[in-house]
Scaffold this active site. Structure first.
Site, short mmCIF file in Angstrom:
data_model
loop_
_atom_site.label_atom_id
_atom_site.label_comp_id
_atom_site.label_asym_id
_atom_site.label_seq_id
_atom_site.Cartn_x
_atom_site.Cartn_y
_atom_site.Cartn_z
N HIS A 238 71.53 39.56 -94.87
CA HIS A 238 71.21 40.96 -94.68
C HIS A 238 71.56 41.72 -95.94
CE1 HIS A 238 71.62 44.87 -92.20
NE2 HIS A 238 70.32 44.57 -92.37
N ASP A 242 72.87 48.60 -91.10
CA ASP A 242 71.99 49.08 -90.03
C ASP A 242 72.73 50.08 -89.14
OD1 ASP A 242 70.00 47.48 -90.97
OD2 ASP A 242 70.25 45.91 -89.44
N HIS A 317 66.22 51.45 -85.62
CA HIS A 317 67.47 51.64 -86.38
C HIS A 317 67.12 52.10 -87.80
CE1 HIS A 317 66.25 47.58 -87.67
NE2 HIS A 317 66.99 47.82 -88.79
N HIS A 319 67.75 51.26 -91.62
CA HIS A 319 68.26 50.24 -92.55
C HIS A 319 68.49 50.93 -93.90
CE1 HIS A 319 68.60 46.27 -94.48
NE2 HIS A 319 67.84 46.79 -95.47
#
Length: 344
Positions: A238, A242, A317, A319
């Site tokens: 990742h 988030d 969400h 990011h």
């Protein structure tokens, strides 16, 4: 009655002396008779430095003179030996001049005085020699005692000096140790004070920055962190942070800057890039809508879009990615936000 006249005394005839008067079987010439001889100043003249006794008539007086001479020599020798033992120069013994040896044996009143004076002089010389020997021994003893006391004093002085040196060294070591400890404590206190001052300054700086920076959404849940591994991301991990929130939740500018990109970005969905004055790029991804355009200046807290689920997502969400100086690889947004006084 007529008295008779006394008969005249017979004259003294020396030759009629009985032969056994001295216990000998026959008459011996050395027993006398002797002529009376009275020495005078002319007949006996004293010799300087030596005392001579005039030769006497008759063998008995000669023997007596010899005995007296031997006694005197023995006394003088004893005095010389005493002087030799004392280590001092010999004592000079003065003997009185004797008129004659016969006078020592005379029944007159003057003879005993001369004999007494002579023997007294010898005894005094002997006593003086003994006194000198005793004085020499006492002086030697005193000298030895003085040397012993001097050596003891030197030893005590040396021991005292050693003790003083040891005490001074111990005091110096203790002072050095105390000084070192004090310096260490002072350095530690200074370090702590500097750290406290630095911390306080940083807190004040962050407080000021917090007034200039703010989080992008108000109500959220952190569902993904930077570096989290997973196959759902093309890079294998990742690359952002988030903030899960309902679709349509307002997204605000974290700090003032310029909009350098706004539109579709593939797996990122709708994305807005806000470039700060220091060149740092902030990426807002997966928006449901965009409220700004490229080149627009925005300030802290201005609305730039809304939370959505566009692109490669599993739910609505925001990011967020942080790229210093516009570089392709981003850094951990969580760390960057905390550096601005913000706690996601």
């Amino acid at each position: 009655m007529a008295s008779n006249r006394p008969a005249p005394e017979a004259p003294f005839v020396p030759a009629q002396r009985e032969s056994d008067i001295f216990g000998y079987g026959e008459y011996r010439t050395e027993e006398g008779p002797w002529e009376e001889w009275n020495p005078t100043e002319e007949s006996i003249r004293p010799v300087r430095g030596r005392h001579r006794v005039a030769k006497q008539r008759g063998g008995g007086l000669a023997r007596s003179s010899t005995v007296l001479g031997v006694g005197v020599i023995a006394a003088v020798g004893a005095g010389g030996m005493a002087s030799a033992h004392t280590g001092k120069p010999p004592v000079s013994i003065s003997m009185p001049d004797l008129p004659s040896v016969g006078s020592l044996f005379d029944d007159s009143s003057d003879a005993p005085a001369a004999t007494t004076a002579s023997l007294t002089g010898v005894g005094t010389a002997s006593a003086s020699a003994d006194s000198d020997q005793s004085d020499a021994g006492e002086a030697l003893r005193n000298r030895i005692m003085a040397q012993a006391e001097q050596q003891q004093s030197k030893a005590e002085t040396k021991a005292t000096a050693a003790a003083v040196a040891a005490a001074e060294k111990q005091t110096a070591d203790a002072a050095a140790k105390a000084e070192k400890e004090a310096a260490a404590k002072a350095a530690d206190a200074k370090q702590k004070a500097e750290a406290a001052a630095k911390k306080q300054a940083e807190e004040e700086r962050l407080a000021e920055l917090a007034k200039q920076f703010q989080l992008p959404v108000v109500s959220y849940t952190i569902t993904g962190t930077f570096g989290q591994p997973g196959s759902m991301w093309s890079s294998g991990y990742h690359t952002g942070l988030d903030f899960a929130a309902p679709t349509g939740t307002l997204i605000k500018a974290i700090h003032g800057g310029t909009i350098t990109e706004a539109g579709w970005a593939g797996a990122y969905g709708y994305r807005t890039i806000l470039t700060l004055d220091d060149g740092t790029e902030l990426w807002f991804c997966h928006q449901s809508s965009i409220n700004v355009k490229v080149g627009q200046k925005v300030g802290t807290g201005d609305v730039i879009g809304r939370v959505g689920a566009t692109g490669n997502v599993t739910g609505p969400h925001l990011h967020l990615e942080v790229h210093p100086n516009g570089q392709a690889t981003g850094i951990d947004p969580m760390t960057w936000l905390r550096g601005k006084g913000l706690t996601p």
